[in-house]
Design an enzyme around this catalytic site. Structure first.
Site, PDB file in Angstrom:
ATOM      1  N   ASP A   1       4.928 -24.112  11.925  1.00  0.00           N
ATOM      2  CA  ASP A   1       5.190 -23.637  13.290  1.00  0.00           C
ATOM      3  C   ASP A   1       3.961 -23.926  14.163  1.00  0.00           C
ATOM      4  O   ASP A   1       2.824 -23.715  13.740  1.00  0.00           O
ATOM      5  CB  ASP A   1       5.480 -22.128  13.259  1.00  0.00           C
ATOM      6  CG  ASP A   1       5.973 -21.627  14.605  1.00  0.00           C
ATOM      7  OD1 ASP A   1       7.196 -21.714  14.844  1.00  0.00           O
ATOM      8  OD2 ASP A   1       5.142 -21.163  15.409  1.00  0.00           O
TER       9      ASP A   1
ATOM     10  N   ASN B   1       4.640 -24.843  27.084  1.00  0.00           N
ATOM     11  CA  ASN B   1       5.815 -24.976  27.954  1.00  0.00           C
ATOM     12  C   ASN B   1       5.616 -24.238  29.277  1.00  0.00           C
ATOM     13  O   ASN B   1       5.918 -24.766  30.348  1.00  0.00           O
ATOM     14  CB  ASN B   1       7.055 -24.418  27.251  1.00  0.00           C
ATOM     15  CG  ASN B   1       7.750 -25.478  26.406  1.00  0.00           C
ATOM     16  OD1 ASN B   1       7.517 -26.675  26.578  1.00  0.00           O
ATOM     17  ND2 ASN B   1       8.588 -25.042  25.485  1.00  0.00           N
TER      18      ASN B   1
ATOM     19  N   HIS C   1       8.416 -28.134  30.448  1.00  0.00           N
ATOM     20  CA  HIS C   1       9.124 -28.518  29.218  1.00  0.00           C
ATOM     21  C   HIS C   1       8.982 -29.995  28.876  1.00  0.00           C
ATOM     22  O   HIS C   1       8.993 -30.365  27.705  1.00  0.00           O
ATOM     23  CB  HIS C   1      10.610 -28.144  29.324  1.00  0.00           C
ATOM     24  CG  HIS C   1      10.821 -26.669  29.171  1.00  0.00           C
ATOM     25  ND1 HIS C   1      10.976 -26.085  27.945  1.00  0.00           N
ATOM     26  CD2 HIS C   1      10.851 -25.668  30.083  1.00  0.00           C
ATOM     27  CE1 HIS C   1      11.115 -24.773  28.108  1.00  0.00           C
ATOM     28  NE2 HIS C   1      11.040 -24.494  29.400  1.00  0.00           N
TER      29      HIS C   1
ATOM     30  N   ASP D   1       7.856 -31.217  25.348  1.00  0.00           N
ATOM     31  CA  ASP D   1       8.601 -32.156  24.499  1.00  0.00           C
ATOM     32  C   ASP D   1       7.688 -33.245  23.947  1.00  0.00           C
ATOM     33  O   ASP D   1       7.828 -33.673  22.801  1.00  0.00           O
ATOM     34  CB  ASP D   1       9.744 -32.799  25.301  1.00  0.00           C
ATOM     35  CG  ASP D   1      10.886 -31.809  25.560  1.00  0.00           C
ATOM     36  OD1 ASP D   1      10.850 -30.711  24.966  1.00  0.00           O
ATOM     37  OD2 ASP D   1      11.786 -32.135  26.351  1.00  0.00           O
TER      38      ASP D   1
ATOM     39  N   GLU E   1       9.961 -25.116  17.989  1.00  0.00           N
ATOM     40  CA  GLU E   1       8.691 -25.721  17.579  1.00  0.00           C
ATOM     41  C   GLU E   1       8.450 -25.550  16.081  1.00  0.00           C
ATOM     42  O   GLU E   1       7.329 -25.620  15.606  1.00  0.00           O
ATOM     43  CB  GLU E   1       7.529 -25.111  18.386  1.00  0.00           C
ATOM     44  CG  GLU E   1       7.210 -23.651  18.086  1.00  0.00           C
ATOM     45  CD  GLU E   1       8.013 -22.650  18.900  1.00  0.00           C
ATOM     46  OE1 GLU E   1       9.135 -22.993  19.309  1.00  0.00           O
ATOM     47  OE2 GLU E   1       7.525 -21.523  19.105  1.00  0.00           O
TER      48      GLU E   1
END
Lengths: 133, 340
Positions: B211, B219, B224, B228, B254
């Site tokens: 993680d 973000n 975003h 990404d 994530e």
């Protein structure tokens, strides 16, 4: 059409129209012979490639219409009428030479052997038309 | 006339065999097996632009000079068809040797390419390769050969295109479009296979849950799109850190997951630590800034942790990840039954 002279009706036509008719017949003949050997889809693709390549120098060739039924020169008639016949002749001559190059690259002499006896006299005829005008 | 009928029957069964094939190699093999019944040739080639790949089915007596000629000729024709140049050196060449000729008709060891038929593999104006029949004798092919070979070429093109479409549908079903990693669905299937293998075969299997720490901040701060990009780069780092036989998948958001077949607990800890360090040392370009990120990782292992199902193995890796988060993040934790 006679091999050496033009008929009365053809003398009344514009030189570019005579040339277009002649090359239209010639390209139709090429289409018929070669499509019987390699099929229409691939031949259409080869015609498209050849037209695209030679049209880089002879822009009027972009007006030719290629489909899986053959090649139509009608769209180029008006533009060709404003051009010198020798230039039209050179454009088509280059197109046919390039098609022959593609055929030779793909199948050695197999296609050319079938095609050459039919094409050569007609190109000579086109040269006579040019020299008479 | 009887010969024509015989050839048409062979042509029909060749086309049938090609259309029943399920992948490129099988298509080439079907064609390579059947074509000697129709044509007299020394080598049959299929050039496929993705790769690029070149399969050659050749007579066992084909010398290297001849093979070189065939490769160069196919590449030249493909370029002539307006497909741009292919570097001969970049081609992945697969050569299968077969006995096409009787023993007394071995090829000359200095034989070169003298005649060929080459046909573009094309559909809907897209050329995606070419096929060729090649011979060391001049004028080896005639008009009927070309007609038959073109029919085979059309069928190969249609089958290959169908296969290509099927592959892209399959890819869509198994890959995560954002990161190009395997998706969760594929991961579940793969884990089922690997746990079966391990549980019944008694081999080791490790699972690592990964993680990205404080990803929400990325973000929230940069948007975003930038988030990404971070996910994509992290995915690339994960892929670069594992072994060939390992599976890396995006589990969701994530979160990522690694399946490490035949990895003992110690080995999986080494791999997980390598991943953690690599990400820790990497600068991520987000917007106008370069930031650093860290990972938390949790490991479970069969047989060390005595999991009895894939769900249990997942649960254990997830708990270990939770421990890593609870202990301050940026670390690898191995599942500890005492911690629950």
């Amino acid at each position: 059409m006679s091999m050496a002279t033009l008929s009365k009706g053809e003398k009344e036509k514009k030189p570019s129209d005579v040339l277009l008719d002649l090359y239209s017949d010639l390209l139709t003949e090429i289409w018929e012979v070669v499509s019987a050997l390699i099929g229409e889809s691939i031949l259409e693709l080869l015609f498209i490639l050849a037209v695209r390549k030679i049209a880089e120098k002879y822009r009027f060739l972009t007006l030719l219409k290629v489909s899986d039924e053959g090649i139509s020169l009608e769209g180029a008639r008006e533009d060709c009428g404003k051009m010198a016949p020798a230039e039209v002749h050179r454009g088509f001559q280059n197109l046919i030479t390039h098609l022959f190059d593609l055929f030779s690259a793909l199948a050695g002499g197999v296609i050319s052997r079938e095609l050459f006896p039919k094409v050569f006299p007609r190109v000579k005829e086109a040269e006579r038309v040019i020299s008479q005008k | 006339m009887r010969l024509v009928f015989r050839n048409l029957n062979i042509l029909r069964s060749t086309i049938n065999a090609i259309s029943m094939s399920l992948d490129l190699k099988e298509i080439v093999e079907s064609a390579g097996t059947n074509l000697p019944n129709l044509f007299d040739f020394s080598s049959f080639g299929v050039l496929w632009k993705e790769g690029p790949l070149l399969y050659l089915y050749q007579d066992e007596s084909c010398p290297a000079t001849f093979t070189d000629d065939v490769v160069k000729n196919m590449v030249r024709i493909f370029s002539l068809l307006g497909q741009g140049p292919i570097d001969v050196e970049s081609i992945h060449l697969r050569v299968e040797k077969r006995k096409f000729r009787p023993g007394q008709m071995m090829m000359d060891p200095r034989a070169t390419l003298k005649s060929h038929l080459t046909f573009p593999l094309a559909l809907e104006e897209e050329i995606f390769g070419c096929v060729s029949l090649n011979n060391d004798q001049p004028n080896a092919f005639d008009a009927q050969d070309l007609q038959f070979f073109s029919v085979i070429g059309y069928q190969m093109a249609a089958t290959l295109k169908h296969f290509q479409r099927f592959s892209s549908v399959k890819d869509m079903a198994t890959y995560d479009t954002l990161t190009n990693l395997h998706n969760r669905r594929y991961f579940e299937e793969r884990l089922a296979v690997e746990t079966q293998k391990s549980f019944y075969g008694g081999t080791s299997l490790s699972l690592v849950m990964v993680d990205i720490d404080h990803f929400k901040k990325v973000n929230d701060t940069f948007g975003h799109t930038e988030g990404d990009k971070v996910l994509f780069e992290t995915a690339a780092l994960l892929k670069a850190s594992v072994r060939k036989k390992d599976t890396v998948a995006r589990y969701g958001g994530e979160e990522f997951v690694l399946i490490l077949p035949e990895a003992e607990l110690e080995e999986s800890a080494v791999i997980a630590e390598r991943v953690r360090r690599l990400v820790e040392k990497t600068f991520f370009e987000v917007g106008q800034e370069r930031i650093r990120l860290t990972l938390s990782l949790g490991i479970s292992n069969f047989p060390s942790h005595r999991a009895t199902s894939k769900e249990e193995l997942m649960e254990m890796a997830d708990r270990a990840l939770y421990q890593a988060k609870r202990r301050g993040r940026n670390q690898v934790c191995i599942y500890d039954p005492a911690q629950g």
